[in-house]
Design a protein around this motif. Structure first.
Motif, PDB file in Angstrom:
ATOM      1  N   ALA A  31      37.209  42.015  39.492  1.00 57.45           N
ATOM      2  CA  ALA A  31      37.375  40.796  40.416  1.00 57.45           C
ATOM      3  C   ALA A  31      37.740  39.517  39.930  1.00 57.45           C
ATOM      4  O   ALA A  31      38.627  38.803  40.349  1.00 57.45           O
ATOM      5  N   LYS A  32      37.299  39.280  38.617  1.00 57.45           N
ATOM      6  CA  LYS A  32      37.589  37.974  38.078  1.00 57.45           C
ATOM      7  C   LYS A  32      38.839  38.078  37.798  1.00 57.45           C
ATOM      8  O   LYS A  32      40.027  36.981  38.122  1.00 57.45           O
ATOM      9  N   ASP A  33      39.642  39.183  37.162  1.00 53.90           N
ATOM     10  CA  ASP A  33      41.076  39.041  36.921  1.00 53.90           C
ATOM     11  C   ASP A  33      42.014  38.747  38.065  1.00 53.90           C
ATOM     12  O   ASP A  33      42.898  38.368  38.336  1.00 53.90           O
ATOM     13  N   ARG A  34      41.430  39.474  39.385  1.00 52.67           N
ATOM     14  CA  ARG A  34      42.040  39.390  40.623  1.00 52.67           C
ATOM     15  C   ARG A  34      41.917  37.993  40.981  1.00 52.67           C
ATOM     16  O   ARG A  34      43.273  37.455  41.549  1.00 52.67           O
ATOM     17  N   LEU A  35      41.105  37.175  40.949  1.00 54.59           N
ATOM     18  CA  LEU A  35      40.944  35.813  41.148  1.00 54.59           C
ATOM     19  C   LEU A  35      41.795  34.848  40.437  1.00 54.59           C
ATOM     20  O   LEU A  35      42.568  34.238  40.960  1.00 54.59           O
TER      21      LEU A  35
END
Length: 177
Positions: A31-35
């Protein structure tokens, strides 16, 4: 018939496990990578390319739709109307306020992840699904063999509506392999 029922129970459980993994939430790191990918888009060039050649004209950014503001300019009450679609606004805000958005959303993601097992990374997810699909195929082959054995013994057996046609239509010799 007990053996067939056990196989079908195993098939149902395996299908449920595949669905559970496919629908599982992304891991916190994912999720952090997508952000990061979302916030690291090249906004200045995108925004600059959206302006018309003459900046004194009404500035239009992509689809003229979502937001319209009148901005007073100078003492004579002149106004500049800026029309921005939501996507362009999101790009501009992520460029201007990226650090604040990153901090706020990361904090919210971490809060949401507390107490949840989100340890399944994309590679693990794909590997687990592949393993379960292999197991499912093996179970469906076993089911078809059992059905054919029961039919050969004169027992009427119905097939599952979601049975794999490639297995149901296979020759006996193909199922043995």
């Amino acid at each position: 018939m007990k053996k067939l029922n056990r196989i079908r129970k195993d098939i149902s459980e395996t299908q449920s496990e595949i669905r559970r993994i496919e629908q599982a939430p992304a891991s916190l790191d994912e999720a952090k990578d997508r952000l990061e990918r979302l916030l690291d888009r090249p906004a200045p060039q995108t925004i600059e390319s959206l302006f018309r050649e003459q900046p004194s004209d009404v500035l239009r950014l992509l689809d003229v739709a979502a937001i319209e503001h009148t901005i007073p300019i100078g003492d004579q009450g002149q106004a500049l109307i800026v029309e921005i679609d939501r996507r362009t606004l999101a790009v501009a805000l992520s460029w201007l306020l990226g650090d604040q958005i990153r901090q706020k959303v990361t904090g919210e993601l971490e809060r949401m992840a507390e107490g949840h097992d989100l340890s399944l990374e994309p590679e693990q997810r794909e590997k687990s699904i592949k393993t379960l699909r292999t197991k499912l195929r093996r179970l469906e082959v076993s089911e078809e063999k059992e059905i054919r054995a029961l039919e050969a013994a004169g027992r009427p057996v119905t097939r599952r509506a979601d049975a794999d046609p490639s297995i149901v239509l296979s020759e006996d010799s193909d199922l043995a392999a």
